[in-house]
Structures are given as structure tokens and as C-alpha cells.
Design a protein around this motif. Structure first.
Motif, short mmCIF file in Angstrom:
data_model
loop_
_atom_site.label_atom_id
_atom_site.label_comp_id
_atom_site.label_asym_id
_atom_site.label_seq_id
_atom_site.Cartn_x
_atom_site.Cartn_y
_atom_site.Cartn_z
N HIS A 35 -10.69 -6.28 1.93
CA HIS A 35 -10.06 -5.01 1.67
C HIS A 35 -10.45 -3.93 2.68
O HIS A 35 -10.06 -2.77 2.54
N LEU B 142 -9.42 2.32 4.27
CA LEU B 142 -9.30 1.72 2.94
C LEU B 142 -10.49 0.81 2.66
O LEU B 142 -10.97 0.11 3.55
N SER C 288 -7.60 -1.07 -3.75
CA SER C 288 -8.40 -0.27 -2.82
C SER C 288 -7.82 1.12 -2.67
O SER C 288 -6.70 1.39 -3.09
N TYR C 289 -8.64 1.98 -2.05
CA TYR C 289 -8.23 3.36 -1.87
C TYR C 289 -8.88 3.97 -0.65
O TYR C 289 -9.83 3.43 -0.08
N GLY C 290 -8.35 5.12 -0.25
CA GLY C 290 -8.89 5.87 0.86
C GLY C 290 -8.23 7.24 0.91
O GLY C 290 -7.17 7.44 0.32
N THR D 99 -3.80 0.67 -2.75
CA THR D 99 -3.17 -0.63 -2.52
C THR D 99 -3.17 -1.47 -3.79
O THR D 99 -3.93 -1.21 -4.72
N ARG E 263 0.85 -1.18 0.00
CA ARG E 263 0.00 0.00 0.00
C ARG E 263 0.89 1.23 0.00
O ARG E 263 1.99 1.21 0.57
N LYS F 136 -11.92 -0.49 -4.36
CA LYS F 136 -12.32 0.63 -5.21
C LYS F 136 -13.59 0.37 -6.01
O LYS F 136 -14.27 1.31 -6.40
N ALA G 231 -4.37 7.09 -0.14
CA ALA G 231 -3.71 5.79 -0.10
C ALA G 231 -4.31 4.88 -1.16
O ALA G 231 -5.52 4.94 -1.43
#
Length: 194
Positions: A146, A135, A79-81, A170, A29, A138, A168
Motif C-alpha cells: 500500500h 498513500l 489506505s489514505y493520504g 483507496t 483510488r 490506514k 485520497a
């Protein structure tokens, strides 16, 4: 108005062993963090549209930095955040203006999709604060493997008149996921949920 950026920090975390088990390939990540001047620090301003525009600008910049740090094509991201911390002379609404109205579109463009909401957090704090970036997958919010987070910190940010903004990304879920639910292989990706 463009962001006045004091510094950008990029962090990559790679997990190779978890609970004595080798993780192959390692889970990775990356977070890209910008420390920017808060143009509205210390005063109430009704129209926050300049911060909304800065959010759009930072969405593209930080997404490209995070993906480059992972060394992958954006479409391969899992994934994202996002998260932001305003310094003591700012307000939470300043972070919200950056994170919510327009930041997501350039992030999704960089990642090739992103049907799910981008998880987010915001707070007011001082230098050395820790940002916990939530996270999620997506393309499908219900992928439990995730559900995660990434913790980042910059020792001198945010200063009183600054905002620290992080994104962030991943290339996988948690190491050794085993709590069931929808798997990444089962994603339809149409509604952002499944």
C-alpha cells in the motif's frame, strides 16, 4: 471560522490492466480536493487555530466525498493520504495547520478506524501545480503493498491567496504488489505499524 470554499473537485482512478495483466477487481483510488480562501495570506499571524479548525472541517468533508466517490463503506477503505499547496501569499505553516493537528480525527471516524499516521505532503506553488498525495495503509504502516501515491491537479488552483487541500482514499493497494513484507491479511492494527 469556516472554510470559504471556491471549488471542490473529486477524482476517481481505476486501474484495470497493469503490464498486460487484468486487475480483477480493479484497484481504485479517489481524491477529494477543496480550494479554499487563505484567511492569513500575505501576513504573519501567530495564532493559526482558525486554520486548525478548518482542517477538522475539511477532514470530514473530504473523507466523505472520497469514500462516496469510491462507492464503498468507509470501513472498507484500505489506505489514505493528504496533501496541501498554499498559494504564493501563504506559508507552509498554513498548510501544516490544516493538515496536522485535527484533520485526522474526522477522517478516521469516516473510515471506521485508521491506526496508522496519515501520510502527508505540503508545498507552496501556483495555479496548475501538481499535488503528490502519499498513500499508506490506514491501519498498519508496514504494509508495503500500500506504499503508493496519487497525483492530482486543478488548472486554476491554488491562486495566490488560496490553499488547495486534498485527501485520497483507496479500496486496495497497488496493482500486482510483489515486494514482500506484511500483507493486509496479517494486520493486527493495534499500534499503527503492524
Amino acid at each position: 471560522m469556516s472554510a470559504v470554499i471556491r471549488k471542490i473537485v473529486t477524482v476517481v482512478e481505476e486501474t484495470r490492466i497493469e503490464m498486460g495483466k487484468a486487475i480483477s477487481p480493479p484497484t481504485r483510488r479517489a481524491a477529494a480536493i477543496a480550494v479554499i480562501e487563505n484567511p492569513f495570506a500575505g501576513k504573519y499571524v501567530e495564532d493559526l487555530s482558525p486554520l486548525v479548525a478548518i482542517g477538522e472541517e475539511l477532514g470530514e468533508l473530504l473523507a466523505k466525498r472520497a469514500v462516496a466517490a469510491l462507492g464503498i463503506d468507509g470501513a472498507k477503505a484500505h489506505s489514505y493520504g493528504k496533501a496541501a499547496a498554499v498559494g504564493e501569499n501563504g506559508e507552509l505553516e498554513h498548510a501544516a495547520a490544516i493538515l496536522h493537528p485535527k484533520m485526522g480525527a474526522p477522517v478516521r471516524k469516516t473510515l471506521g478506524k485508521g491506526a496508522a499516521l496519515i501520510p502527508s505532503s505540503k508545498k507552496r506553488s501556483g495555479p496548475g501545480t501538481t499535488l503528490d498525495i502519499p498513500l499508506g495503509h490506514k491501519d498498519a504502516a508496514f504494509v508495503r503493498s500500500h506504499f503508493d501515491g496519487m497525483e492530482v491537479q486543478i488548472n486554476d488552483a491554488p491562486r495566490a491567496n488560496e490553499i488547495m487541500v486534498a485527501l485520497a482514499v483507496t479500496d486496495s493497494g497497488r496493482p500486482l504488489p510483489r515486494v514482500g513484507g506484511l500483507t493486509a491479511a496479517e494486520i493486527k492494527g493495534d499500534d499503527g505499524l503492524r
